[in-house]
Design a protein around this motif. Sequence first.
Motif, PDB file in Angstrom:
ATOM      1  N   TYR A 377       0.867  -1.174   0.000  1.00 40.18           N
ATOM      2  CA  TYR A 377       0.000   0.000   0.000  1.00 40.18           C
ATOM      3  C   TYR A 377       0.905   1.226   0.000  1.00 40.18           C
ATOM      4  N   SER A 378       0.431   2.298  -0.598  1.00 44.16           N
ATOM      5  CA  SER A 378       1.274   3.486  -0.652  1.00 44.16           C
ATOM      6  C   SER A 378       0.451   4.760  -0.708  1.00 44.16           C
ATOM      7  N   SER A 379       1.125   5.847  -0.392  1.00 48.85           N
ATOM      8  CA  SER A 379       0.543   7.179  -0.524  1.00 48.85           C
ATOM      9  C   SER A 379       1.624   8.090  -1.074  1.00 48.85           C
ATOM     10  N   ASP A 380       1.365   8.642  -2.255  1.00 46.12           N
ATOM     11  CA  ASP A 380       2.299   9.540  -2.921  1.00 46.12           C
ATOM     12  C   ASP A 380       1.645  10.920  -2.919  1.00 46.12           C
ATOM     13  N   PHE A 381       2.169  11.849  -2.130  1.00 44.63           N
ATOM     14  CA  PHE A 381       1.467  13.094  -1.886  1.00 44.63           C
ATOM     15  C   PHE A 381       2.436  14.277  -1.808  1.00 44.63           C
ATOM     16  N   ARG A 382       1.892  15.459  -1.955  1.00 49.24           N
ATOM     17  CA  ARG A 382       2.686  16.668  -1.819  1.00 49.24           C
ATOM     18  C   ARG A 382       2.475  17.236  -0.429  1.00 49.24           C
ATOM     19  N   PRO A 383       3.521  17.252   0.417  1.00 45.87           N
ATOM     20  CA  PRO A 383       3.368  17.785   1.774  1.00 45.87           C
ATOM     21  C   PRO A 383       2.864  19.228   1.748  1.00 45.87           C
ATOM     22  N   MET A 384       1.972  19.541   2.664  1.00 45.92           N
ATOM     23  CA  MET A 384       1.366  20.868   2.700  1.00 45.92           C
ATOM     24  C   MET A 384       2.408  21.979   2.787  1.00 45.92           C
ATOM     25  N   LYS A 385       3.470  21.768   3.551  1.00 44.94           N
ATOM     26  CA  LYS A 385       4.464  22.823   3.736  1.00 44.94           C
ATOM     27  C   LYS A 385       5.216  23.121   2.444  1.00 44.94           C
ATOM     28  N   ASN A 386       5.197  22.196   1.485  1.00 39.70           N
ATOM     29  CA  ASN A 386       5.876  22.433   0.214  1.00 39.70           C
ATOM     30  C   ASN A 386       5.071  23.316  -0.730  1.00 39.70           C
ATOM     31  N   ILE A 387       3.766  23.452  -0.455  1.00 41.40           N
ATOM     32  CA  ILE A 387       2.914  24.215  -1.367  1.00 41.40           C
ATOM     33  C   ILE A 387       3.295  25.694  -1.354  1.00 41.40           C
ATOM     34  N   PHE A 388       3.401  26.283  -0.156  1.00 41.57           N
ATOM     35  CA  PHE A 388       3.797  27.687  -0.060  1.00 41.57           C
ATOM     36  C   PHE A 388       5.272  27.883  -0.398  1.00 41.57           C
ATOM     37  N   GLY A 389       6.039  26.818  -0.315  1.00 43.17           N
ATOM     38  CA  GLY A 389       7.443  26.916  -0.670  1.00 43.17           C
ATOM     39  C   GLY A 389       7.679  26.773  -2.156  1.00 43.17           C
ATOM     40  N   HIS A 390       6.572  26.567  -2.907  1.00 44.57           N
ATOM     41  CA  HIS A 390       6.657  26.410  -4.365  1.00 44.57           C
ATOM     42  C   HIS A 390       7.618  25.290  -4.756  1.00 44.57           C
ATOM     43  N   ARG A 391       7.646  24.233  -3.942  1.00 46.17           N
ATOM     44  CA  ARG A 391       8.477  23.081  -4.266  1.00 46.17           C
ATOM     45  C   ARG A 391       7.583  21.931  -4.715  1.00 46.17           C
ATOM     46  N   PRO A 392       7.862  21.349  -5.863  1.00 47.68           N
ATOM     47  CA  PRO A 392       7.035  20.242  -6.355  1.00 47.68           C
ATOM     48  C   PRO A 392       7.341  18.911  -5.677  1.00 47.68           C
ATOM     49  N   GLU A 393       8.313  18.885  -4.747  1.00 46.50           N
ATOM     50  CA  GLU A 393       8.732  17.629  -4.128  1.00 46.50           C
ATOM     51  C   GLU A 393       7.560  16.915  -3.455  1.00 46.50           C
ATOM     52  N   ARG A 394       7.524  15.616  -3.656  1.00 44.17           N
ATOM     53  CA  ARG A 394       6.419  14.825  -3.119  1.00 44.17           C
ATOM     54  C   ARG A 394       6.935  13.828  -2.081  1.00 44.17           C
ATOM     55  N   GLY A 395       6.107  13.586  -1.063  1.00 43.79           N
ATOM     56  CA  GLY A 395       6.412  12.567  -0.077  1.00 43.79           C
ATOM     57  C   GLY A 395       5.907  11.220  -0.549  1.00 43.79           C
ATOM     58  N   LEU A 396       6.459  10.167   0.016  1.00 39.74           N
ATOM     59  CA  LEU A 396       6.034   8.808  -0.346  1.00 39.74           C
ATOM     60  C   LEU A 396       6.051   7.933   0.890  1.00 39.74           C
ATOM     61  N   TYR A 397       4.897   7.339   1.211  1.00 43.11           N
ATOM     62  CA  TYR A 397       4.797   6.388   2.311  1.00 43.11           C
ATOM     63  C   TYR A 397       4.435   5.022   1.724  1.00 43.11           C
ATOM     64  N   LYS A 398       5.054   3.978   2.264  1.00 43.80           N
ATOM     65  CA  LYS A 398       4.767   2.607   1.804  1.00 43.80           C
ATOM     66  C   LYS A 398       4.512   1.703   3.005  1.00 43.80           C
ATOM     67  N   MET A 399       3.555   0.810   2.833  1.00 48.47           N
ATOM     68  CA  MET A 399       3.266  -0.190   3.852  1.00 48.47           C
ATOM     69  C   MET A 399       3.307  -1.566   3.186  1.00 48.47           C
ATOM     70  N   ILE A 400       4.129  -2.449   3.743  1.00 51.49           N
ATOM     71  CA  ILE A 400       4.270  -3.805   3.217  1.00 51.49           C
ATOM     72  C   ILE A 400       3.508  -4.753   4.132  1.00 51.49           C
ATOM     73  N   VAL A 401       2.620  -5.555   3.564  1.00 51.49           N
ATOM     74  CA  VAL A 401       1.699  -6.368   4.367  1.00 51.49           C
ATOM     75  C   VAL A 401       1.736  -7.829   3.914  1.00 51.49           C
ATOM     76  N   ASP A 402       1.667  -8.752   4.866  1.00 52.99           N
ATOM     77  CA  ASP A 402       1.503 -10.174   4.580  1.00 52.99           C
ATOM     78  C   ASP A 402       0.073 -10.374   4.080  1.00 52.99           C
ATOM     79  N   ALA A 403      -0.080 -10.808   2.835  1.00 55.08           N
ATOM     80  CA  ALA A 403      -1.411 -10.916   2.234  1.00 55.08           C
ATOM     81  C   ALA A 403      -2.301 -11.928   2.955  1.00 55.08           C
TER      82      ALA A 403
END
Length: 456
Positions: A377-403
């Motif tokens: 599972y993952s979430s690829d998002f733009r951190p709120m603090k980067n919006i006013f900083g005019h930075r396009p950098e995106r955060g990425l969270y990943k969760m690995i799970v035993d199916a």
Amino acid sequence: MVKQVSGRDFDYDLFVIGAGSGGVRASRIAASHGARVAVAEEYRVGGTCVIRGCVPKKLLVYGSHFAEELQDAANYGWTVEKMTFDWPTLRDAVLKDVDRLNTAYTNTLENNKVERFLERATVAGPNLVRLASGREISAKYILIATGAWPVMPEFPGSEHCITSNEVFHLEKLPKRVVISGAGYIAMEFAGIFNALGCHVTVVNRSETILRGYDESLRDRLLQITMARGIEYKFNCPFDRVEKREDGSIDVFLGKQPDPIHADVVLVATGRRPKTDGLGLENAGVTLGSAGEIPVDDHGKTSCDSIYAVGDVTNRVQLTPIAIREGQAFADRVFGGKETSVSYDCIPSAVFSQPPLAGVGLTESQARQAFGSNIKVYSSDFRPMKNIFGHRPERGLYKMIVDASTEKVLGIHMIGPDSPEILQATAIAVKAGLTKADFDATVALHPSMAEELVLMR
């Protein structure tokens, strides 16, 4: 008081060689159990982490962050005039805090009635320590906690390079920095110098940064740092380094004809257990191939009276592990408590810019262990603090799970404050919680941490 063996009167119940995080903790806890304890340290009390490692380095990270945040301030309505940076001010403030911590660690030993010898000590026998002054001291147990030392590869001109030991003492901020290596130390200093306005070139023998971390996070960090201006030279071993008359340095790489010009060359290619000349052979202890001290699950060497904890064993080179090993040793040997250290689900972080952190299995490790029976599972998002900083950098969270069980096997993230967020998450992974447990938790909005319970 600890009983003596065979009727022999030892000078101390425990003699610790090395007053870093593991050695200080072991000394303090052993003394609290009634043991007579002494510790020898040839440099300063506190060890690598406090004196020349993670603590002063994190302070430099904090200092370098202001470059970005002061630029962002205008977008939040602040007027910041005449922004300038003075390296000696930051450097001296960091070194002053190192002095404070050295005093604090010294006071800890003193308050627990641990005798201190501020000189080098070596092993002279199973129960004997020899100080640099020539004095010999006997102890029922000897604990080795000398840590690790930066590796400086052999190549022509290596004497013109520095390691992470010397980087905190630079006279002035360099304009051009070449960093050899792409592990966590290299990437952290690359981020620091880049943020402070230096031109940074990272040179690596292979094509991989941060080996052992999740591949998606490594790729994201590489993209972001390249966009920030850090240059990379992959598959490029050092050939030689030459110093010019003006003090600048030419770095020649492999078969490339043109050198890289630099003011400072920082070698960050790993750390080796600090066991050279320690005299362990006098107690029948043979070192491993990397110079490490082999120990059993309780930290005991092949000599029953000699133990080792921390980086010098080359098991896990992390300060919190050294502390836990030191405490477990003291509680077991002097407190009669059957304690052990778990090396499962150890959280780790890289204070790069942006930082990344992880706990548990990476996606690659999970696939090796579970085959196709995993979910990511993952979430690829733009951190709120980067919006006013005019930075396009995106955060990425990943969760690995035993199916099969939905048990969370690992969580990995890159983005602002990732190490701070991961600590709480590591508890959940260590406790064996499932994806359903995360889904059932209400999101804390607006925050980056909420992405952990919203991943799909």
